[in-house]
Write a protein that holds these residues in place. Sequence first.
Motif, PDB file in Angstrom:
ATOM      1  N   PHE B 115     -78.745 -15.427-133.993  1.00  0.00           N
ATOM      2  CA  PHE B 115     -78.557 -15.167-133.373  1.00  0.00           C
ATOM      3  C   PHE B 115     -77.951 -14.709-132.461  1.00  0.00           C
ATOM      4  O   PHE B 115     -78.043 -13.599-131.763  1.00  0.00           O
ATOM      5  N   ARG B 118     -78.723 -11.157-134.057  1.00  0.00           N
ATOM      6  CA  ARG B 118     -79.701 -10.000-134.025  1.00  0.00           C
ATOM      7  C   ARG B 118     -79.225  -9.633-132.732  1.00  0.00           C
ATOM      8  O   ARG B 118     -80.463  -9.192-132.249  1.00  0.00           O
ATOM      9  N   PHE B 142     -81.697 -17.657-143.347  1.00  0.00           N
ATOM     10  CA  PHE B 142     -83.035 -16.910-142.710  1.00  0.00           C
ATOM     11  C   PHE B 142     -83.197 -16.124-143.749  1.00  0.00           C
ATOM     12  O   PHE B 142     -82.031 -14.707-143.172  1.00  0.00           O
ATOM     13  N   HIS B 143     -84.651 -15.675-144.108  1.00  0.00           N
ATOM     14  CA  HIS B 143     -84.723 -14.781-144.832  1.00  0.00           C
ATOM     15  C   HIS B 143     -85.733 -13.422-143.475  1.00  0.00           C
ATOM     16  O   HIS B 143     -86.684 -12.661-144.050  1.00  0.00           O
ATOM     17  N   VAL B 144     -86.376 -14.666-143.297  1.00  0.00           N
ATOM     18  CA  VAL B 144     -87.547 -14.268-142.658  1.00  0.00           C
ATOM     19  C   VAL B 144     -87.449 -14.028-140.643  1.00  0.00           C
ATOM     20  O   VAL B 144     -87.067 -14.896-140.144  1.00  0.00           O
ATOM     21  N   TYR B 146     -89.562 -13.501-136.617  1.00  0.00           N
ATOM     22  CA  TYR B 146     -90.442 -13.149-136.242  1.00  0.00           C
ATOM     23  C   TYR B 146     -90.307 -12.392-135.040  1.00  0.00           C
ATOM     24  O   TYR B 146     -91.936 -11.944-134.410  1.00  0.00           O
ATOM     25  N   GLN B 147     -89.804 -11.393-134.782  1.00  0.00           N
ATOM     26  CA  GLN B 147     -89.476 -10.622-133.720  1.00  0.00           C
ATOM     27  C   GLN B 147     -88.401  -9.896-133.701  1.00  0.00           C
ATOM     28  O   GLN B 147     -87.154  -9.997-134.163  1.00  0.00           O
ATOM     29  N   PRO B 148     -88.146  -8.314-132.835  1.00  0.00           N
ATOM     30  CA  PRO B 148     -88.189  -7.289-133.488  1.00  0.00           C
ATOM     31  C   PRO B 148     -85.897  -8.055-132.797  1.00  0.00           C
ATOM     32  O   PRO B 148     -85.725  -8.570-131.584  1.00  0.00           O
ATOM     33  N   GLY B 149     -84.909  -7.763-133.835  1.00  0.00           N
ATOM     34  CA  GLY B 149     -83.918  -8.277-133.031  1.00  0.00           C
ATOM     35  C   GLY B 149     -82.939  -6.787-133.368  1.00  0.00           C
ATOM     36  O   GLY B 149     -83.511  -4.806-133.156  1.00  0.00           O
ATOM     37  N   LEU B 150     -81.538  -6.471-132.937  1.00  0.00           N
ATOM     38  CA  LEU B 150     -80.764  -5.860-133.381  1.00  0.00           C
ATOM     39  C   LEU B 150     -79.933  -6.135-134.831  1.00  0.00           C
ATOM     40  O   LEU B 150     -79.327  -4.589-134.851  1.00  0.00           O
ATOM     41  N   LEU B 156     -92.206  -6.688-142.089  1.00  0.00           N
ATOM     42  CA  LEU B 156     -92.946  -6.930-142.898  1.00  0.00           C
ATOM     43  C   LEU B 156     -94.740  -6.209-143.360  1.00  0.00           C
ATOM     44  O   LEU B 156     -95.047  -5.477-143.996  1.00  0.00           O
ATOM     45  N   GLY B 158     -97.164  -7.631-139.308  1.00  0.00           N
ATOM     46  CA  GLY B 158     -98.193  -8.225-138.225  1.00  0.00           C
ATOM     47  C   GLY B 158     -96.179  -8.701-137.639  1.00  0.00           C
ATOM     48  O   GLY B 158     -95.576  -7.278-137.438  1.00  0.00           O
ATOM     49  N   LEU B 159     -96.752  -9.514-136.905  1.00  0.00           N
ATOM     50  CA  LEU B 159     -94.701  -9.654-135.975  1.00  0.00           C
ATOM     51  C   LEU B 159     -93.646  -9.996-137.164  1.00  0.00           C
ATOM     52  O   LEU B 159     -93.017  -9.971-136.532  1.00  0.00           O
ATOM     53  N   ARG B 160     -93.945 -10.226-138.810  1.00  0.00           N
ATOM     54  CA  ARG B 160     -92.919 -10.583-139.320  1.00  0.00           C
ATOM     55  C   ARG B 160     -91.837  -9.571-139.414  1.00  0.00           C
ATOM     56  O   ARG B 160     -92.540  -8.364-139.665  1.00  0.00           O
ATOM     57  N   ARG B 162     -88.245  -9.175-142.449  1.00  0.00           N
ATOM     58  CA  ARG B 162     -86.946  -9.201-143.540  1.00  0.00           C
ATOM     59  C   ARG B 162     -85.876  -8.939-142.900  1.00  0.00           C
ATOM     60  O   ARG B 162     -85.344  -7.782-142.016  1.00  0.00           O
TER      61      ARG B 162
END
Lengths: 560, 166
Positions: B115, B118, B142-144, B146-150, B156, B158-160, B162
């Motif tokens: 976190f 990100r 984690f390798h996936v 669901y939301q944009p980070g820094l 990938l 949808g919202l996912r 990598r």
Amino acid sequence: MDMAVTRAGIYHYDEFDREFLRERVAEFRGQVARRLDGALTEDEFKPLRLMNGLYLQLHAYMLRCAVPYGVLSSDQMRQLAHIARKYDRGFGHFTTRQNLQFNWIKLEEAPDALAALAEADLHALQTSGNCIRNVTTDEFAGAAADEIVDPRVYAEILRQWSTLHPEFSYLPRKFKIAITGAPTDRAAIQVHDIGLLAKRGPAGEVGFEVWAGGGLGRVPIIGTKLREWLSEADFLSYMEAVLRVYNALGGRENIHKARIKILVRDVGAARFIEMVEQEFATLPREKFRLDPAVVAGIQAHFASPPFVVLPNAEADLARAVSDNAAFADWVAHNTNPHKQPGYISAIVSLKPIGGIPGDATDAQMDAVADLAERYSFDEIRVTHYQNLVLPHVRQDELFAVWQALDALDLATPNVGTVTDIIACPGLDYCSLANARAIPVAQLLSERFADLKRQYDIGPLTLNISGCINACGHHHVGAIGILGVDKKGEEFYQITLGGSAGNDATIGDIVGPAVPYDDVTDVVERIIRIYLSLRQTGENFLQTYRRAGMAPFKDALHAAA
Amino acid sequence: MPLLDHGRPVEDRFVAVADDAPLPADAPALIPFARLQREADALAGRNAALGVQVTSATHAEDIAPFLDRVTLVVVEFPKFRDGRGFTIARTLRERYGFSGEIRAVGHVLPDQYEFLVRCGFTCVAVSDGADLGVWAAALERFHVAYQPGLDTAPVLSGLRRRLALG
């Protein structure tokens, strides 16, 4: 178990979603191991287990499994039944947040139970803790005749966006979002941290009315409308803005003053809206812009099931109703109109007379799964009234569904009546409770068992909470009952006039709390007073709003 | 107190300087936020690198006017449950375009490491004796997402997206 092929209108996981869940289960296994070897203190472990749905209750750990926006496939329901058998005592408890709780989980088996959930594309993520909780919605989403926008699409977008959100996983307090897409609010959006009404603009485009700062608990507050219209493209940007203002400014000193409702109340609605809009104006909107292709991709998961044209179904149902009075009672109370001609939504009552509201045995869960597979395109919903729904039943098969439910003791025709009681687990399970809620619900259910009397009393919400945290939503019951502790004895405070619908209202306190043994009689007297006061066509709430509190106060005095 | 950069121990070049002590002229120095506010003008001509330490109660808006003076912002987490630091870092990056180092200190758990990254943190100071393997592994968990980070995260579908944290 292969969950890939199911007809239900649920969000189908792909390999990436499954990879994510496996990684999450592995992470929790590691956390349990670090707790057991002392690398994590209990203080550090607690929020981590809470964010995986694991509570420590009075007698055991409770695992709260997420049912995202209340939608389950038959296979998922069967897996929940399996977990109930293998890791619990053969039953589960459906909650007001459309989730399922298991009350007898062992800590060392919790990672295995989570792995079993993951096998069915289920999880217990963020069902507790100071994070964005499971998003709730209308139990008739995608089926209701009055629906304007299918809220499941946006609930799923919110689910994904909020899952392990890097910035908003350590909020001041828990954060609950509810969304509806019908003009009749069946999701209680005005009493949530964020409430959303999906609607359509002049060109048919989707947008949202946004509410925030509502909530029950210790300080019940009806939410504030932040926006009359928010465009679909800006949906997540605006959520980011609200959450960011809350994360930065929400109270962190006192747990009882940490919800967003207190922030909104303290700074004032106008200032709060100004701060959110300012944040919204400066954050990188393009980064969070909801791409129509993403929406369309998620929408495809919720495509209507393959309905068929049923020219005779309505007539068949009408004939069955006229032939069988018991079936007619059930149809009148336990169904909801469907958008597709010839179909109907059936409500499975988890409120048998004298039963525990929301409880279902593993056998009942399996049986409902079978019925959903045969009659409702594999689909089941959990309602915030702690019932289940078979959303897409052919009207010419409804009689068969009713017969099957009746044989399972799941066809009590009491949806919306005085015995359709919401109750939290209370002192029978919960370490926060001050008083029992379940036995009070059982006594009241038995007192008003007579169907003719229930129907004469008419629509009435009776909600019971075992403590001020208000998990039983007592503030928004037409009759609300709150358990309190008075010098070690269970007392109950009665409120009247609450509603969670479009006319959301916090109930008024009638007077001093009454002892456990008097609750049933007091409620009985309140109902009698209502029946004596009501004018033609009025329901309880209407009578109360017209007549006011004064005549109802006598209900307490007679108890003395 | 080991300093981790993307899971790897790195040397801390900055010297923490007390509120009233003289600043080293030619070495990177870390000062409290109050001192930066007070001596901003005098520090404008300083050649060596400067860092500022803020508490989680500080608002990014208040730090923003001074960002051109500093190459490091240190954010204190008084308790790991206090998530305000995530918002501070993210706002410094996204709203104010700060491209220097952002460091987390105080009570943070390896379970929060991803976190932090990100949200735009570059480094984290972990307690002496911490199991660095657990910290490094946390970035591989984690390798996936669901939301944009820094972090740099290719989308990938949808919202996912990598994750690419390391």
